[in-house]
Scaffold this motif. Sequence first.
Motif, PDB file in Angstrom:
ATOM      1  N   GLU A 126      13.799 -23.068   9.775  1.00  0.00           N
ATOM      2  CA  GLU A 126      13.669 -21.935   8.873  1.00  0.00           C
ATOM      3  C   GLU A 126      12.406 -21.141   9.183  1.00  0.00           C
ATOM      4  N   PHE A 127      11.307 -21.843   9.379  1.00  0.00           N
ATOM      5  CA  PHE A 127      10.037 -21.186   9.672  1.00  0.00           C
ATOM      6  C   PHE A 127      10.117 -20.390  10.966  1.00  0.00           C
ATOM      7  N   TRP A 128      10.574 -21.027  12.019  1.00  0.00           N
ATOM      8  CA  TRP A 128      10.561 -20.349  13.312  1.00  0.00           C
ATOM      9  C   TRP A 128      11.602 -19.247  13.411  1.00  0.00           C
ATOM     10  N   ARG A 129      12.669 -19.330  12.683  1.00  0.00           N
ATOM     11  CA  ARG A 129      13.640 -18.227  12.668  1.00  0.00           C
ATOM     12  C   ARG A 129      13.011 -16.972  12.076  1.00  0.00           C
ATOM     13  N   VAL A 130      12.307 -17.137  10.968  1.00  0.00           N
ATOM     14  CA  VAL A 130      11.624 -15.992  10.373  1.00  0.00           C
ATOM     15  C   VAL A 130      10.491 -15.520  11.280  1.00  0.00           C
ATOM     16  N   TRP A 131       9.757 -16.461  11.874  1.00  0.00           N
ATOM     17  CA  TRP A 131       8.660 -16.095  12.773  1.00  0.00           C
ATOM     18  C   TRP A 131       9.162 -15.173  13.875  1.00  0.00           C
ATOM     19  N   ARG A 132      10.325 -15.473  14.443  1.00  0.00           N
ATOM     20  CA  ARG A 132      10.865 -14.658  15.540  1.00  0.00           C
ATOM     21  C   ARG A 132      11.456 -13.342  15.039  1.00  0.00           C
ATOM     22  N   THR A 133      12.289 -13.407  14.015  1.00  0.00           N
ATOM     23  CA  THR A 133      13.008 -12.205  13.576  1.00  0.00           C
ATOM     24  C   THR A 133      12.090 -11.186  12.889  1.00  0.00           C
ATOM     25  N   GLU A 134      11.039 -11.651  12.231  1.00  0.00           N
ATOM     26  CA  GLU A 134      10.143 -10.752  11.507  1.00  0.00           C
ATOM     27  C   GLU A 134       8.831 -10.523  12.245  1.00  0.00           C
ATOM     28  N   PHE A 135       8.793 -10.847  13.536  1.00  0.00           N
ATOM     29  CA  PHE A 135       7.536 -10.804  14.286  1.00  0.00           C
ATOM     30  C   PHE A 135       6.877  -9.432  14.220  1.00  0.00           C
ATOM     31  N   TRP A 136       7.612  -8.377  14.570  1.00  0.00           N
ATOM     32  CA  TRP A 136       6.995  -7.053  14.637  1.00  0.00           C
ATOM     33  C   TRP A 136       6.796  -6.443  13.256  1.00  0.00           C
ATOM     34  N   HIS A 137       7.685  -6.752  12.326  1.00  0.00           N
ATOM     35  CA  HIS A 137       7.486  -6.290  10.953  1.00  0.00           C
ATOM     36  C   HIS A 137       6.199  -6.896  10.383  1.00  0.00           C
ATOM     37  N   ALA A 138       5.984  -8.184  10.664  1.00  0.00           N
ATOM     38  CA  ALA A 138       4.761  -8.846  10.205  1.00  0.00           C
ATOM     39  C   ALA A 138       3.526  -8.254  10.888  1.00  0.00           C
ATOM     40  N   GLN A 139       3.648  -7.882  12.170  1.00  0.00           N
ATOM     41  CA  GLN A 139       2.516  -7.279  12.873  1.00  0.00           C
ATOM     42  C   GLN A 139       2.115  -5.961  12.218  1.00  0.00           C
ATOM     43  N   PHE A 185      11.920  -8.436  -0.232  1.00  0.00           N
ATOM     44  CA  PHE A 185      12.682  -7.196  -0.117  1.00  0.00           C
ATOM     45  C   PHE A 185      12.910  -6.857   1.348  1.00  0.00           C
ATOM     46  N   ASP A 186      14.144  -6.524   1.684  1.00  0.00           N
ATOM     47  CA  ASP A 186      14.478  -6.111   3.039  1.00  0.00           C
ATOM     48  C   ASP A 186      14.281  -4.597   3.142  1.00  0.00           C
ATOM     49  N   GLU A 187      13.032  -4.186   3.213  1.00  0.00           N
ATOM     50  CA  GLU A 187      12.672  -2.779   3.162  1.00  0.00           C
ATOM     51  C   GLU A 187      11.621  -2.467   4.218  1.00  0.00           C
ATOM     52  N   PRO A 188      11.537  -1.194   4.661  1.00  0.00           N
ATOM     53  CA  PRO A 188      10.469  -0.825   5.605  1.00  0.00           C
ATOM     54  C   PRO A 188       9.104  -0.895   4.936  1.00  0.00           C
ATOM     55  N   LEU A 189       8.086  -0.907   5.749  1.00  0.00           N
ATOM     56  CA  LEU A 189       6.719  -1.098   5.270  1.00  0.00           C
ATOM     57  C   LEU A 189       6.282  -0.068   4.227  1.00  0.00           C
ATOM     58  N   PRO A 190       6.567   1.245   4.388  1.00  0.00           N
ATOM     59  CA  PRO A 190       6.098   2.196   3.361  1.00  0.00           C
ATOM     60  C   PRO A 190       6.622   1.885   1.963  1.00  0.00           C
ATOM     61  N   ARG A 191       7.881   1.458   1.858  1.00  0.00           N
ATOM     62  CA  ARG A 191       8.444   1.151   0.546  1.00  0.00           C
ATOM     63  C   ARG A 191       7.869  -0.139  -0.020  1.00  0.00           C
ATOM     64  N   VAL A 192       7.632  -1.110   0.844  1.00  0.00           N
ATOM     65  CA  VAL A 192       6.974  -2.339   0.406  1.00  0.00           C
ATOM     66  C   VAL A 192       5.549  -2.034  -0.059  1.00  0.00           C
ATOM     67  N   ALA A 193       4.838  -1.186   0.693  1.00  0.00           N
ATOM     68  CA  ALA A 193       3.468  -0.827   0.329  1.00  0.00           C
ATOM     69  C   ALA A 193       3.428  -0.139  -1.028  1.00  0.00           C
ATOM     70  N   LYS A 194       4.421   0.690  -1.312  1.00  0.00           N
ATOM     71  CA  LYS A 194       4.474   1.380  -2.604  1.00  0.00           C
ATOM     72  C   LYS A 194       4.571   0.383  -3.752  1.00  0.00           C
ATOM     73  N   LEU A 195       5.446  -0.609  -3.612  1.00  0.00           N
ATOM     74  CA  LEU A 195       5.604  -1.607  -4.664  1.00  0.00           C
ATOM     75  C   LEU A 195       4.356  -2.474  -4.797  1.00  0.00           C
ATOM     76  N   VAL A 196       3.731  -2.822  -3.685  1.00  0.00           N
ATOM     77  CA  VAL A 196       2.527  -3.660  -3.724  1.00  0.00           C
ATOM     78  C   VAL A 196       1.408  -2.946  -4.482  1.00  0.00           C
ATOM     79  N   VAL A 197       1.224  -1.661  -4.216  1.00  0.00           N
ATOM     80  CA  VAL A 197       0.186  -0.895  -4.915  1.00  0.00           C
ATOM     81  C   VAL A 197       0.511  -0.801  -6.402  1.00  0.00           C
TER      82      VAL A 197
END
Length: 235
Positions: A74-87, A143-155
């Motif tokens: 589970e950990f490594w699947r997310v590590w690979r699939t979300e690598f660039w989103h996390a970056q 949330f399966d959303e792009p970074l700007p929308r995630v950033a909006k909710l976080v703020v």
Amino acid sequence: MPALVGWHVRIGELVGRLFVLHLVWLLGVVAGGVILGAAPATMALNAVIRRDLLNQALEAGNLVVAERPGLWREFWRVWRTEFWHAQAIGAVVLAGWEVLGLDRLVLRGGIGEVTPWLSGLVVVLSVLWAAVTLIVWPVAVHFDEPLPRVAKLVVVLALSRPAQSLVALAVAAGWLGLWRASPGLVPVFGVALPAWCVAWLYWHSGVLPLPDSAVPVEAADDVDIDAAIRALAER
């Protein structure tokens, strides 16, 4: 007595799982050459914690819990699939801290009456950014959303829920204090413990909405981020 034994067992299981998660997180950081590994490892760590808390909530509501792979897969699947989103998330967080650090260096040598006011503003912004740094990861994996929308909710979360933000900061401060007081506890009470505490805080405060059913660990596609923002504004 059986209830007390049950609590001891559950706490022991949680500590053991956090211990393993912390070790896997370290491997994830090393696998990315440290610099590129920290963000995806943190994202994967929070994704596993999210699934743990989600399954607990679904079981409490007598809902069907989807099958999930083992912790390692589970950990490594997310590590690979979300690598660039996390970056991308990590880059924004790091850029914010660099800007605040540069501001502090500039103001340290400043003169004039306006300098103390600007220094105070930087301190307030630093506290807010620390809260954002803690909140962004559990929100991003929910949330399966792009970074700007995630950033909006976080703020919105950081500003509209000051109590939760302060508790999250207190968790981080206690975590750092524990590291300094008892370095030997780091393998157990490492990154996984504060991440779990912050995620638990926002789950049980009702801030993060539950999906209608069990979903894949990578994201909650049936959770509407706009609906979550509207709900926060109405409370």
